[in-house]
Every structure is written in structure tokens, then in C-alpha cells.
Design an enzyme around this catalytic site. Structure first.
Site, PDB file in Angstrom:
ATOM      1  CB  SER A 174      32.325  48.646  69.666  1.00 21.07           C
ATOM      2  OG  SER A 174      32.991  47.760  68.814  1.00 21.07           O
ATOM      3  CD  GLU A 221      38.618  45.859  62.195  1.00 25.28           C
ATOM      4  OE1 GLU A 221      37.458  46.122  61.853  1.00 25.28           O
ATOM      5  OE2 GLU A 221      39.069  46.065  63.329  1.00 25.28           O
TER       6      GLU A 221
HETATM    7  C1  LIG Z   1      41.961  45.859  71.944  1.00 20.30           C
HETATM    8  C2  LIG Z   1      40.632  46.145  71.348  1.00 20.30           C
HETATM    9  C3  LIG Z   1      40.526  47.170  70.439  1.00 20.30           C
HETATM   10  C4  LIG Z   1      39.292  47.491  69.882  1.00 20.30           C
HETATM   11  N1  LIG Z   1      39.224  48.542  69.035  1.00 20.30           N
HETATM   12  C5  LIG Z   1      38.015  48.918  68.553  1.00 20.30           C
HETATM   13  C6  LIG Z   1      37.896  50.086  67.764  1.00 20.30           C
HETATM   14  O1  LIG Z   1      38.856  50.768  67.491  1.00 20.30           O
HETATM   15  N2  LIG Z   1      36.681  50.446  67.333  1.00 20.30           N
HETATM   16  C7  LIG Z   1      35.565  49.706  67.611  1.00 20.30           C
HETATM   17  O2  LIG Z   1      34.501  50.051  67.143  1.00 20.30           O
HETATM   18  N3  LIG Z   1      35.638  48.588  68.365  1.00 20.30           N
HETATM   19  C8  LIG Z   1      36.839  48.190  68.842  1.00 20.30           C
HETATM   20  N4  LIG Z   1      36.928  47.060  69.639  1.00 20.30           N
HETATM   21  C9  LIG Z   1      35.689  46.370  70.010  1.00 20.30           C
HETATM   22  C10 LIG Z   1      35.554  44.964  69.490  1.00 20.30           C
HETATM   23  O3  LIG Z   1      35.208  44.948  68.142  1.00 20.30           O
HETATM   24  C11 LIG Z   1      34.496  44.292  70.374  1.00 20.30           C
HETATM   25  O4  LIG Z   1      35.045  44.188  71.667  1.00 20.30           O
HETATM   26  C12 LIG Z   1      34.096  42.934  69.891  1.00 20.30           C
HETATM   27  O5  LIG Z   1      33.406  43.015  68.676  1.00 20.30           O
HETATM   28  C13 LIG Z   1      33.243  42.179  70.918  1.00 20.30           C
HETATM   29  O6  LIG Z   1      32.175  42.934  71.390  1.00 20.30           O
HETATM   30  P1  LIG Z   1      31.931  43.112  72.982  1.00 20.30           P
HETATM   31  O7  LIG Z   1      33.213  43.555  73.563  1.00 20.30           O
HETATM   32  O8  LIG Z   1      30.751  43.958  73.157  1.00 20.30           O
HETATM   33  O9  LIG Z   1      31.649  41.656  73.525  1.00 20.30           O
HETATM   34  P2  LIG Z   1      30.217  40.892  73.527  1.00 20.30           P
HETATM   35  O10 LIG Z   1      29.580  41.065  72.193  1.00 20.30           O
HETATM   36  O11 LIG Z   1      29.442  41.322  74.723  1.00 20.30           O
HETATM   37  O12 LIG Z   1      30.712  39.412  73.697  1.00 20.30           O
HETATM   38  C14 LIG Z   1      31.053  38.826  74.954  1.00 20.30           C
HETATM   39  C15 LIG Z   1      31.272  37.340  74.739  1.00 20.30           C
HETATM   40  O13 LIG Z   1      30.081  36.737  74.236  1.00 20.30           O
HETATM   41  C16 LIG Z   1      30.335  36.066  73.019  1.00 20.30           C
HETATM   42  N5  LIG Z   1      29.203  36.237  72.115  1.00 20.30           N
HETATM   43  C17 LIG Z   1      28.491  37.357  71.849  1.00 20.30           C
HETATM   44  N6  LIG Z   1      27.567  37.115  70.917  1.00 20.30           N
HETATM   45  C18 LIG Z   1      27.682  35.821  70.575  1.00 20.30           C
HETATM   46  C19 LIG Z   1      27.021  34.964  69.649  1.00 20.30           C
HETATM   47  N7  LIG Z   1      26.044  35.390  68.851  1.00 20.30           N
HETATM   48  N8  LIG Z   1      27.428  33.685  69.594  1.00 20.30           N
HETATM   49  C20 LIG Z   1      28.429  33.216  70.371  1.00 20.30           C
HETATM   50  N9  LIG Z   1      29.088  33.964  71.245  1.00 20.30           N
HETATM   51  C21 LIG Z   1      28.731  35.250  71.336  1.00 20.30           C
HETATM   52  C22 LIG Z   1      31.578  36.745  72.456  1.00 20.30           C
HETATM   53  O14 LIG Z   1      32.275  35.881  71.570  1.00 20.30           O
HETATM   54  C23 LIG Z   1      32.353  37.044  73.724  1.00 20.30           C
HETATM   55  O15 LIG Z   1      33.062  35.892  74.092  1.00 20.30           O
HETATM   56  C24 LIG Z   1      38.157  46.733  70.227  1.00 20.30           C
HETATM   57  C25 LIG Z   1      38.275  45.679  71.126  1.00 20.30           C
HETATM   58  C26 LIG Z   1      39.488  45.381  71.695  1.00 20.30           C
HETATM   59  C27 LIG Z   1      39.579  44.254  72.674  1.00 20.30           C
END
Ligand SMILES: Cc1cc2nc3c(=O)[nH]c(=O)nc-3n(C[C@H](O)[C@H](O)[C@H](O)COP(=O)(O)OP(=O)(O)OC[C@H]3O[C@@H](n4cnc5c(N)ncnc54)[C@H](O)[C@@H]3O)c2cc1C
Lengths: 292, 393
Positions: free
Chosen positions: B124, B239
Site C-alpha cells: 500500500s 493472504e
Molecule cells: C491494520 C492494518 C494493517 C495493514 N497492513 C498492511 C501491510 O502490512 N502492508 C500493506 O501493504 N498494507 C497494509 N494495510 C493496508 C490495507 O491493505 C489498506 O488499508 C486497504 O487495502 C484499503 O486501502 P486504503 O486504506 O487506502 O483505503 P481506500 O482505498 O482509500 O478506501 C477507503 C474506503 O473507500 C472504499 N473504496 C475504495 N475503492 C472502492 C471501490 N472501488 N468500490 C467500493 N468502495 C471502495 C473502501 O472500501 C473504503 O471503505 C493494512 C491496513 C490495516 C488497517
């Protein structure tokens, strides 16, 4: 551990599916709705001849000699097609009530809520049906009576009912997906809209979780597994039919389209085994019964 | 359909149980959640014990049934969880096993198994979360190295990791899914800055990672250049597909503890709460059955450590779970949140006290519908890849 259908089980499921497609397709379903309260005796005997009722009866007693998993697969198919009649009651009576195994007799049971399905068409009623009052049944394909004295329900009946619910849930999901692929609004298939897509995804998730629970209960015949199967399958069927109706829009609300029949039958089945709260109570008690 | 285990599998269970009975009382006390070096040492120490006893590669080379027994028994006995070993053992390792060269496997897999090296996941980015392929971290080729610049976010365990499975853009001109590569980056390379981020649970579980002209050998690339998206799909299916399986057993234990607590504090007399716990019991029982179903489905596929090449599940290499993992992940992540909400109702006002059991777990469980792909994204996957509905934008 090999928790997947065996070749024989797949073949059995496909066989039942073919039989039902041939003998109880969409036209037959329509016809049955047009003539509520009448059971197709010829079909009943055909089911008997195919071994539907005698599936679990030992071969020595003229049955097919298969087990609960196979029965569950057959009832799942019955649920998919909305096959009407007291299927579970007659299946359970095979070997006990003359003619049940072969489909010569139609057997009705007094259920856990004091409901009796298909009382007027039944040749034999198990349980005390005195004082039965007819209901104007919400499901056009399940005539209902209410009796004052309820009867305990065989866990196998609970499981086979859950299997029917599972079949119905799977079918509702298919119907919704089919429609969502074909129906266009705003210049594109509605299945491309996330709000619709997510309804369908949740239908599949509920169905597949229920499937694992129902099949496992068929393998173990364990009381808690059966309650689990019942709770998950009821949820999958009732919510699945509602979501399917929503995906169909106005058409979903019509008598023409079959989803209302899935929903109404799913409702009927949720009462066959007593209230869901009783299953929840037993599952709660089970938490205390075993050491951590 | 068969849920019974073979005599050999039951023998494995008995041996494991005996071993757990001996080794668990000798473990050092658990470090506090804030003590990252302590947690690393503790988690690696556990992996080392597993290694010495011959259980280290159970996630990779054992049959799926044996792996289930392992998860069931270790969880029931209250053994440590993989912890800091999560990424290495449950998805970076399996990805290298499935996609790496012989040299790469020989370099990275043994230290993971021996409990010597910790991995983290650098997928991410601040502007690439759900839309992971929008990632911008650049890798420019310079001789035998890639020179990497950019930043990653939400990187769990970054503070204590030795390696990072890193996604970089190696071809900025290509369509976004095509220009990505999968690299193993040493976390001690010059130019890496790790800034811990505090989660809502109050501790720094994950971090921001800044990359400034970091040199990573080209030899550290797993899969072909610009073919990293395909490799990523392999990683993500591990995963989502199997990494959370053991936790179902943990949830079932928590549920029994909750029932016990409710029984003690009088909340059990509330039929609404009682039935809710009963329904959750059914829920987790079903999720365990679903796990057994999924695992049996994957049984025909060889374990990851032994094969390279395409298996039947979704066209990905042998042993990789298919998109069915998304079905499980969706249902499980919501069930787990409901479980801890029910816990809060059992606790009453004590659910506001961070020192009570289950309260921190309740906070952590909020991440389940976000991490490893949000529920919305999982629903898209189920709808498009399993049900065949049209792709959205
Ligand atoms: C505790 C924790 C540990 C993590 N560990 C890691 C890690 O070790 N390595 C790593 O790489 N990542 C990690 N992550 C990241 C995680 O994979 C991302 O947070 C996740 O994929 C969501 O991306 P974002 O946070 O950018 O949210 P966004 O993509 O900005 O999403 C925000 C909201 O919009 C919604 N949304 C976005 N796009 C769409 C769509 N096309 N359709 C419908 N709804 C949508 C989402 O569902 C969410 O509700 C971690 C996250 C957490 C919370």
C-alpha cells in the site's frame, strides 16, 4: 478428511437435478401455482420410483440404502426447483408408513409450531391433527393447517429442511446474477453497478457458508451441527430471496416471476422446526456445555 | 464427503498435543504489545522451537488437513500465534516458494522457517490502497541494482522486519497493471526511513516507510520484470485464502469464555444476549466447516513448497487458494467484529476499560474489514470473478 462431494454424490445430485428439470420445470411450477392445494400424484409416484423417499431405507427393506449426505443433496435439489408437497414428512415415513417409500402414500406431519402442511391431500397424518383449522397460506404451493397440539421434530427433518433452504438460496442467487447480467439501465447491465453487485456477492457468501454447515451436519448428524445448519440455511434462503426480489425491481414484485415463491416457501420452512430462537438457545447452551 | 482424519493425521495430532503440553509451560512471559523488539524475539523464539521440533514448515509442506490440525491444536492449547512471522510464513514465503527461483528459495525460505528473519509487506501507498495498481514507488534500473524511491504506508511489522516484499513500478509508461515488479528489499539498506504510525488501539502496529534512492539487487526480483501484478495476485490469494484460518478457532474459544463470563456476571439471564451468543456459536461453527471445505478443495493441489507451475485453482501456481478465500474473508471479518461487539455487551460499562480482556481485541477487530482488501473490494471480487458480473470502473 475429504470434505467434498464424491463422484457418486455428484452423480446422484445431477441425476435428481435432471429428473426434476424434466418433470418439474418452469411450466409445471406455473401450472401448480394455478391449481393450489392439489398434489401431482403421478409425480409423487415417480419420485418414489426414483428412490427419493426410500433413499435412506436399508436395501434389505427395499430402500436405496444411502445416507444423510445423499438425502441432503436430493433435498437441496428439491429446494432449488420449489418442488411442492410434504417431501420431508413422506421421506421420514419411508419404512414406517406403508406406501411412503414408493410414493404411493402422501404423508403429512404435525410440525413443531403446530403447523401441518398438505393435510387435506395426505393419506396419513402423523401427530394429532384433531381440531385442525385451515390457514389462508401465504405460500400458494403449501396449504397449511394449524393444530392445537404441536409435535416434537426429528432432527433429520430439521436438516432436510435446511437442505431445501440451501437449494432455494443457491437458486435465488443464480436468478439474481442472471438478471443482473442481462437487464440494462443507464446504458449498461445493472450487474455493473456496485450496489447490485454487492447484493449478489452477499447472496453467494451466505449460500456458501450455509452449504458448508448443511453438508457438515449431514456428515456428523451432530445436534449442534444441525442447529447450525438450520440457522445459516434459513438466513441464506430468506435473505437470498429478498435480495433476489430487489435485484429484479418491479418484475420481482409480480406474481409472474418465481422469486416470491422462493421467499414464501422459505418462510414456511423456517417454522417447520420450531422457532429459530429455540435453535439459538440450544447453541447458547452448547457454549457452556463444553470446556474451553 | 468425509470429515474424519486418517490414523496418521490423528497420530500427528496426538504427538503435537503432547509436545505442546511439554513446551508451553517453558515459554517466557508474553511481552507487552508496545514492546516491538520483545515481540519480535518472542515470536521468532516460538518459530525456532517449532523448527527444532520439526513443525516449522507445517504451513508450507504439510497436507492441508495436517495444517488444519496444527492450527486447531495450537490455538486450543493457547500457543503463541505467528505474530511477527505472519508475512514471512503466511504469504511472502509461500509466494517465493511458488514463484521464486531455486536460489531465491534457498536464500529466503530457510531463515523464515528457522525463525531468524522477519518480513513485512510494502504494497500500500498513500495514494494506492484499494486501487493497489495505482502505486507510484519507482524503481529505476542501474547496473545490477534497482534504485527505488517513493513511500509505503500501513506497513505492519516494518519496525522489526529484515525484509520487505515490495511492489515497485519498473515501467512508468506501461498500463498500470503491467509496469509493476515484486522485489525483496533488505530493510537495513541505506535510504530507508521507518516512521511508526499509532493505530486506534494505541500502539504502533504499522508504519510509514520512506524510500530514498534505495539500492535493491535485480537478483532480488521475484518473477519477471513488469510481471509483478501476477505475482501480487498470488501473494494476495495466500493472504486472503488461508492466512486467517487459525483465528476461527481462536474466536470459538473466545465465545466460550464470553459465555462463561456472562454466566458469572448475570448477563446470561438476558435472553436476547444469550441468543446472540448462540447465533455466533452457529456462525463460527459454520466458518470452521467452510474452512474445512475450502481446504479439502485445495487438497488436490500440491503444497507450495514442492511445486512450481500452474495449479487448477484460478490459474495460479500449485497450492494457491482460489478466489473462494474472498468468500471466507468477507464473512469472517464481519463475524469477528460482531463477536467483539457481543463481548462489549457481556462486559457492560467495563467494555470501556482498556485493561479488561477483549477490549483491545475489539479495537483491533475494526481493521478486519479494511486490511488485506476492504469488504467492498472483496465483494467486487466475488461478484466479478466468481459470479461473472460485469467489471465496474
Ligand atoms: C491494520 C492494518 C494493517 C495493514 N497492513 C498492511 C501491510 O502490512 N502492508 C500493506 O501493504 N498494507 C497494509 N494495510 C493496508 C490495507 O491493505 C489498506 O488499508 C486497504 O487495502 C484499503 O486501502 P486504503 O486504506 O487506502 O483505503 P481506500 O482505498 O482509500 O478506501 C477507503 C474506503 O473507500 C472504499 N473504496 C475504495 N475503492 C472502492 C471501490 N472501488 N468500490 C467500493 N468502495 C471502495 C473502501 O472500501 C473504503 O471503505 C493494512 C491496513 C490495516 C488497517
Amino acid at each position: 478428511m475429504r470434505f467434498q462431494l464424491t463422484e457418486d454424490q455428484r452423480a446422484l445430485r445431477d441425476g435428481v437435478r435432471e429428473l426434476l428439470a424434466r418433470r418439474f420445470g418452469r411450466a409445471a411450477l406455473r401450472a401448480a401455482v394455478e391449481e393450489p392445494g392439489r398434489l401431482d400424484r403421478a409425480l409423487w409416484r415417480e419420485l418414489g420410483a426414483a428412490g427419493f423417499f426410500a433413499l435412506r431405507l436399508p436395501e434389505a427393506r427395499g430402500g436405496v440404502g444411502l445416507g444423510l449426505p445423499e438425502a441432503v443433496l436430493a433435498f437441496e435439489e428439491a429446494g432449488r426447483t420449489l418442488l411442492p408437497g410434504p417431501l420431508v414428512a413422506t421421506h421420514l415415513a419411508a419404512g414406517e408408513v406403508p406406501g411412503a417409500a414408493t410414493g404411493e402414500a402422501v404423508v403429512a406431519d404435525v410440525g413443531a409450531c403446530g403447523l401441518v402442511e398438505w393435510l387435506a391431500e395426505a393419506d396419513v397424518v402423523r401427530g394429532d391433527a384433531a381440531g385442525a383449522v385451515p390457514l389462508r397460506s401465504v405460500d400458494p404451493l403449501t396449504p397449511l393447517h394449524q393444530v392445537p397440539v404441536a409435535r416434537g421434530v426429528d432432527p433429520v427433518a430439521v436438516l432436510l429442511t435446511a437442505a431445501e433452504q440451501l437449494g432455494s438460496a443457491a437458486r435465488a442467487c443464480e436468478l439474481a446474477v442472471q438478471h443482473a447480467r442481462g437487464r440494462e439501465q443507464f446504458g449498461q447491465p445493472i450487474g455493473g453497478f456496485q450496489a447490485v453487485k454487492h447484493l449478489c456477492a452477499e447472496m453467494l457468501v451466505r449460500t456458501e457458508t450455509a452449504r458448508a454447515a448443511v453438508y457438515a451436519a449431514a456428515v456428523t448428524a451432530d445436534a449442534a451441527d444441525i442447529d447450525t445448519a438450520r440457522l445459516l440455511a434459513d438466513e441464506a434462503a430468506v435473505r437470498g430471496a429478498r435480495d433476489c426480489l430487489q435485484v429484479h425491481g418491479g418484475m420481482g414484485f409480480t406474481w409472474e416471476f418465481e422469486v416470491h415463491l422462493h421467499l414464501k416457501r422459505a418462510w414456511v420452512r423456517t417454522h417447520r422446526a420450531g422457532d429459530a430462537t429455540e435453535s439459538e438457545e440450544r447453541m447458547a447452551a452448547e457454549l457452556l456445555a463444553q470446556p474451553i | 464427503m468425509d470429515l474424519a482424519h486418517t490414523p496418521e493425521e490423528e497420530e500427528f495430532r496426538t504427538r503435537l498435543r503432547e509436545w505442546l503440553g511439554q513446551v508451553l509451560p517453558t515459554l517466557p512471559p508474553k511481552p507487552s504489545p508496545d514492546d516491538w523488539p520483545g515481540r519480535r524475539a518472542y515470536d521468532l523464539g516460538w518459530q525456532r522451537r517449532l523448527y527444532d521440533a520439526g513443525y516449522a514448515d507445517v504451513h508450507w509442506d504439510a497436507s492441508p488437513a495436517v495444517r488444519l490440525i496444527f492450527l486447531e491444536e495450537t490455538e486450543k492449547a493457547g500457543a503463541p500465534y505467528v505474530g511477527a512471522g505472519f508475512v514471512g510464513l503466511l504469504h511472502a514465503g509461500p509466494t517465493i516458494a511458488a514463484e521464486g527461483t531455486a536460489e531465491q528459495r534457498a536464500r529466503w525460505l530457510p531463515p523464515i522457517l528457522r525463525g531468524e528473519e522477519v518480513w513485512c509487506q510494502g504494497f500500500s501507498e498513500p495514494d494506492a490502497g484499494s486501487d493497489l495498481a495505482a502505486l507510484r514507488t519507482r524503481a529505476r534500473r542501474d547496473g545490477d541494482d534497482y534504485v527505488v524511491s517513493g513511500s509505503k504506508i500501513w506497513t505492519s511489522h516494518a519496525e522489526v522486519a529484515d525484509w520487505c516484499e515490495l511492489l515497485v513500478r519498473t515501467d512508468p509508461e506501461a498500463p498500470k497493471h503491467r509496469g509493476i515488479s515484486w522485489l525483496a528489499m533488505p530493510m537495513d539498506a541505506p535510504g530507508i526511513t521507518v516512521r511508526p504510525l499509532k493505530t486506534l488501539a494505541g500502539s504502533a502496529e504499522f508504519a510509514e516507510v520512506f524510500l530514498d534512492e534505495v539500492r535493491v539487487p535485480v537478483a532480488n526480483r521475484v518473477g519477471d520484470e513488469n510481471d509483478g501484478w501476477r505475482v501480487t495476485m498470488v501473494t494476495l490469494s495466500f493472504e486472503r485464502g488461508t492466512a486467517f484460518v487459525g483465528e476461527v478457532v481462536a474466536c470459538r474459544r473466545v465465545l466460550r469464555e464470553l459465555a462463561g463470563e456472562a454466566h458469572k456476571n448475570g448477563r446470561w439471564d438476558d435472553p436476547v444476549l444469550r441468543r446472540r451468543l448462540g447465533r455466533l456459536n452457529a456462525e463460527f461453527r459454520a466458518l470452521w466447516r467452510l474452512t474445512q471445505w475450502n481446504v479439502s478443495e485445495a487438497m488436490g493441489v500440491p503444497p507450495v513448497g514442492r511445486s512450481r507451475g500452474r495449479g487448477r485453482t484460478g490459474g495460479v501456481p500449485g497450492g494457491v487458494p482460489g478466489v473462494g478465500g474472498s468468500v471466507f474473508k468477507l464473512r469472517y471479518s464481519h463475524a469477528r467484529q460482531e463477536l467483539y461487539d457481543a463481548a462489549a455487551d457481556v462486559l457492560g460499562p467495563q467494555a470501556l476499560d482498556l485493561d479488561r480482556p477483549w477490549v483491545l481485541d475489539r479495537l483491533s477487530s475494526l481493521s478486519y474489514t479494511i486490511a488485506a482488501g476492504t469488504s467492498q473490494i472483496q465483494r467486487n471480487i466475488v461478484a466479478e470473478r466468481i459470479l461473472g458480473l460485469p467489471k465496474g470502473r
